[in-house]
Design a protein around this motif. Structure first.
Motif, PDB file in Angstrom:
ATOM      1  N   PRO A 101     -82.117  70.375 -48.255  1.00 30.58           N
ATOM      2  CA  PRO A 101     -81.521  71.721 -48.183  1.00 30.58           C
ATOM      3  C   PRO A 101     -80.019  71.684 -47.910  1.00 30.58           C
ATOM      4  N   SER A 102     -79.578  70.747 -47.060  1.00 35.53           N
ATOM      5  CA  SER A 102     -78.142  70.648 -46.773  1.00 35.53           C
ATOM      6  C   SER A 102     -77.371  70.268 -48.029  1.00 35.53           C
ATOM      7  N   TYR A 103     -77.907  69.329 -48.794  1.00 33.72           N
ATOM      8  CA  TYR A 103     -77.228  68.887 -50.021  1.00 33.72           C
ATOM      9  C   TYR A 103     -77.184  70.011 -51.055  1.00 33.72           C
ATOM     10  N   VAL A 104     -78.299  70.721 -51.190  1.00 36.86           N
ATOM     11  CA  VAL A 104     -78.334  71.845 -52.147  1.00 36.86           C
ATOM     12  C   VAL A 104     -77.364  72.934 -51.721  1.00 36.86           C
ATOM     13  N   LEU A 105     -77.299  73.203 -50.422  1.00 38.24           N
ATOM     14  CA  LEU A 105     -76.380  74.222 -49.915  1.00 38.24           C
ATOM     15  C   LEU A 105     -74.933  73.856 -50.223  1.00 38.24           C
ATOM     16  N   MET A 106     -74.565  72.605 -49.977  1.00 43.62           N
ATOM     17  CA  MET A 106     -73.176  72.190 -50.165  1.00 43.62           C
ATOM     18  C   MET A 106     -72.797  72.092 -51.633  1.00 43.62           C
ATOM     19  N   THR A 107     -73.715  71.596 -52.468  1.00 41.56           N
ATOM     20  CA  THR A 107     -73.358  71.328 -53.867  1.00 41.56           C
ATOM     21  C   THR A 107     -73.669  72.485 -54.808  1.00 41.56           C
ATOM     22  N   ARG A 108     -74.768  73.200 -54.575  1.00 41.69           N
ATOM     23  CA  ARG A 108     -75.171  74.276 -55.491  1.00 41.69           C
ATOM     24  C   ARG A 108     -74.697  75.643 -55.009  1.00 41.69           C
ATOM     25  N   THR A 109     -75.051  75.981 -53.767  1.00 35.13           N
ATOM     26  CA  THR A 109     -74.719  77.315 -53.253  1.00 35.13           C
ATOM     27  C   THR A 109     -73.225  77.476 -52.999  1.00 35.13           C
ATOM     28  N   LEU A 110     -72.654  76.538 -52.231  1.00 32.76           N
ATOM     29  CA  LEU A 110     -71.232  76.630 -51.885  1.00 32.76           C
ATOM     30  C   LEU A 110     -70.331  75.945 -52.909  1.00 32.76           C
ATOM     31  N   ASN A 111     -70.920  75.121 -53.779  1.00 36.93           N
ATOM     32  CA  ASN A 111     -70.175  74.437 -54.841  1.00 36.93           C
ATOM     33  C   ASN A 111     -68.980  73.656 -54.269  1.00 36.93           C
ATOM     34  N   LEU A 112     -69.259  72.816 -53.278  1.00 32.68           N
ATOM     35  CA  LEU A 112     -68.199  72.088 -52.579  1.00 32.68           C
ATOM     36  C   LEU A 112     -68.196  70.594 -52.886  1.00 32.68           C
ATOM     37  N   LYS A 113     -68.865  70.190 -53.953  1.00 33.21           N
ATOM     38  CA  LYS A 113     -68.854  68.772 -54.289  1.00 33.21           C
ATOM     39  C   LYS A 113     -67.442  68.341 -54.674  1.00 33.21           C
ATOM     40  N   ASN A 114     -67.044  67.167 -54.213  1.00 33.46           N
ATOM     41  CA  ASN A 114     -65.690  66.642 -54.426  1.00 33.46           C
ATOM     42  C   ASN A 114     -64.618  67.549 -53.815  1.00 33.46           C
ATOM     43  N   SER A 115     -64.982  68.221 -52.728  1.00 32.41           N
ATOM     44  CA  SER A 115     -64.033  69.086 -52.033  1.00 32.41           C
ATOM     45  C   SER A 115     -63.871  68.600 -50.599  1.00 32.41           C
ATOM     46  N   TYR A 116     -62.657  68.754 -50.077  1.00 30.67           N
ATOM     47  CA  TYR A 116     -62.422  68.367 -48.685  1.00 30.67           C
ATOM     48  C   TYR A 116     -63.228  69.224 -47.721  1.00 30.67           C
ATOM     49  N   LEU A 117     -63.589  70.435 -48.141  1.00 26.97           N
ATOM     50  CA  LEU A 117     -64.413  71.291 -47.284  1.00 26.97           C
ATOM     51  C   LEU A 117     -65.792  70.689 -47.047  1.00 26.97           C
ATOM     52  N   ALA A 118     -66.264  69.874 -47.988  1.00 27.30           N
ATOM     53  CA  ALA A 118     -67.552  69.210 -47.809  1.00 27.30           C
ATOM     54  C   ALA A 118     -67.493  68.187 -46.684  1.00 27.30           C
ATOM     55  N   LEU A 119     -66.307  67.680 -46.386  1.00 25.54           N
ATOM     56  CA  LEU A 119     -66.124  66.768 -45.262  1.00 25.54           C
ATOM     57  C   LEU A 119     -65.798  67.507 -43.976  1.00 25.54           C
ATOM     58  N   LEU A 120     -65.241  68.706 -44.115  1.00 21.18           N
ATOM     59  CA  LEU A 120     -64.792  69.460 -42.939  1.00 21.18           C
ATOM     60  C   LEU A 120     -65.905  70.283 -42.312  1.00 21.18           C
ATOM     61  N   LEU A 121     -66.654  71.016 -43.116  1.00 18.67           N
ATOM     62  CA  LEU A 121     -67.609  71.985 -42.589  1.00 18.67           C
ATOM     63  C   LEU A 121     -68.796  71.383 -41.824  1.00 18.67           C
ATOM     64  N   PRO A 122     -69.417  70.271 -42.286  1.00 22.83           N
ATOM     65  CA  PRO A 122     -70.623  69.791 -41.574  1.00 22.83           C
ATOM     66  C   PRO A 122     -70.386  69.399 -40.128  1.00 22.83           C
ATOM     67  N   LEU A 123     -69.171  69.021 -39.764  1.00 24.26           N
ATOM     68  CA  LEU A 123     -68.900  68.527 -38.410  1.00 24.26           C
ATOM     69  C   LEU A 123     -68.101  69.507 -37.565  1.00 24.26           C
ATOM     70  N   VAL A 124     -67.806  70.682 -38.106  1.00 27.45           N
ATOM     71  CA  VAL A 124     -66.895  71.584 -37.403  1.00 27.45           C
ATOM     72  C   VAL A 124     -67.547  72.243 -36.193  1.00 27.45           C
ATOM     73  N   PHE A 125     -68.867  72.248 -36.148  1.00 24.07           N
ATOM     74  CA  PHE A 125     -69.555  72.913 -35.034  1.00 24.07           C
ATOM     75  C   PHE A 125     -70.707  72.053 -34.563  1.00 24.07           C
ATOM     76  N   SER A 126     -70.805  71.882 -33.246  1.00 21.75           N
ATOM     77  CA  SER A 126     -71.879  71.100 -32.649  1.00 21.75           C
ATOM     78  C   SER A 126     -72.448  71.854 -31.454  1.00 21.75           C
ATOM     79  N   VAL A 127     -73.754  72.007 -31.433  1.00 21.47           N
ATOM     80  CA  VAL A 127     -74.403  72.716 -30.332  1.00 21.47           C
ATOM     81  C   VAL A 127     -74.248  71.929 -29.033  1.00 21.47           C
ATOM     82  N   TYR A 128     -74.261  70.604 -29.127  1.00 23.04           N
ATOM     83  CA  TYR A 128     -74.080  69.787 -27.926  1.00 23.04           C
ATOM     84  C   TYR A 128     -72.714  70.058 -27.291  1.00 23.04           C
ATOM     85  N   ASN A 129     -71.673  70.104 -28.107  1.00 20.49           N
ATOM     86  CA  ASN A 129     -70.338  70.422 -27.586  1.00 20.49           C
ATOM     87  C   ASN A 129     -70.281  71.855 -27.067  1.00 20.49           C
TER      88      ASN A 129
END
Length: 307
Positions: free
Chosen positions: A135-163
């Motif tokens: 689901p994460s891969y489909v969300l990033m590549t199909r829904t958000l269309n972020l393949k080969n985009s710097y946002l694909a590297l930025l968004l997954p780590l921008v928020f952490s519940v532990y932090n």
């Protein structure tokens, strides 16, 4: 302990001196235990591949060689570009992540927020269950269309519940009277957060900021999933690819019909390359620790003294 009337100094008893000697000795031994592996990594990066394969690793370089670093910086422009990508992602991601998690933690810590328990449950629920890779891969590549985009590297780590939980615990520990005083003085929620709360939680900001920065700096998995253009590779994934390419090339030569004389003449660094890559990758991020060390100390001692 006894006081000296002439010097004004306090003499320590024999038991205190003995305890200090034991404590300092133990800390010194533990520091050396932690330091020795790093020294061996540095030594291995400056050794030749043949010496490492023959004698193993040691505290001092064997048959001094810069071949591993020459391999790493074979194309310096490419390495610098990967460095720039990683540094940019780390700085931007850390700034955005700190802002989002501080604002969220402030809202969830306010007792006058009616839905704070409901939202807290939703955040906590994500630590128990996740959608998984597909689901994460489909969300990033199909829904958000972020393949080969710097946002694909930025968004997954921008928020952490532990932090978020770390930040929330710091904000919750602040006296409620501070928030009430700010309201009486006419401060809105935004001004209260940025001018009252954030200056008081610098240890939490430094700690969470370092965690976020380390996550971005060490990330290579998201690049493997979403980035196909070499010009957008972050440092970790670029160096990971280098090691894989060399190991694949050596296996190809070993399994080919090339004569043994030619094969033996091939001396591509593998073990020493890994050591050199470790130094190249960890060097810059190590320099960030002294900048936040004093805030870690504050975080440890906070609440130890009540005034």
């Amino acid at each position: 302990m006894k006081s000296n009337k002439h010097t004004g100094k306090i003499k320590k008893g024999a038991d205190v001196v003995t305890l200090n000697i034991i404590a300092y000795t133990f800390c010194t031994i533990m520091a050396l235990v932690c330091l020795v592996p790093f020294v061996m990594i540095v030594s291995g990066s400056f050794s030749s591949e043949s010496a490492i394969m023959k004698n193993g690793f040691s505290l001092l370089p064997q048959d001094f060689s810069l071949e591993a670093y020459k391999t790493v910086f074979n194309e310096p422009i490419v390495v610098l570009r990967a460095y720039a990508t990683t540094i940019g992602l780390t700085l931007v991601g850390t700034a955005i992540g700190l802002l989002l998690q501080t604002m969220t933690a402030y809202v969830l810590s306010r007792k006058d927020f009616e839905w704070r328990n409901v939202f807290s449950f939703f955040f906590y629920f994500t630590t128990l269950f996740s959608g998984g890779l597909v689901p994460s891969y489909v969300l990033m590549t199909r829904t958000l269309n972020l393949k080969n985009s710097y946002l694909a590297l930025l968004l997954p780590l921008v928020f952490s519940v532990y932090n978020l939980l770390i930040m929330k615990s710091y904000i919750t520990a602040l006296p409620e009277s501070l928030i009430d005083a700010a309201k009486i003085d006419g401060c809105g929620e935004v001004r209260t957060l940025f001018q009252i709360v954030m200056p008081l939680i610098k240890p939490a900001l430094a700690t969470v900021g370092l965690f976020i920065a380390l996550a971005y700096w060490n990330d290579w998995y998201n690049a493997m999933l979403y980035i196909k253009e070499e010009t957008k590779y972050p440092l970790q994934y670029f160096l990971y690819q280098q090691v894989n390419d060399i190991e694949a090339y050596k296996k190809l030569i070993a399994n080919s019909s090339v004569s043994s004389a030619v094969v033996s003449s091939v001396s591509l660094p593998t073990q020493t390359l890994k050591m050199a890559l470790t130094i190249v990758v960890t060097g810059p991020i190590i320099l960030a620790y002294p900048l936040v060390q004093k805030y870690f100390v504050q975080g440890i001692t906070i609440g130890a003294v009540k005034g």
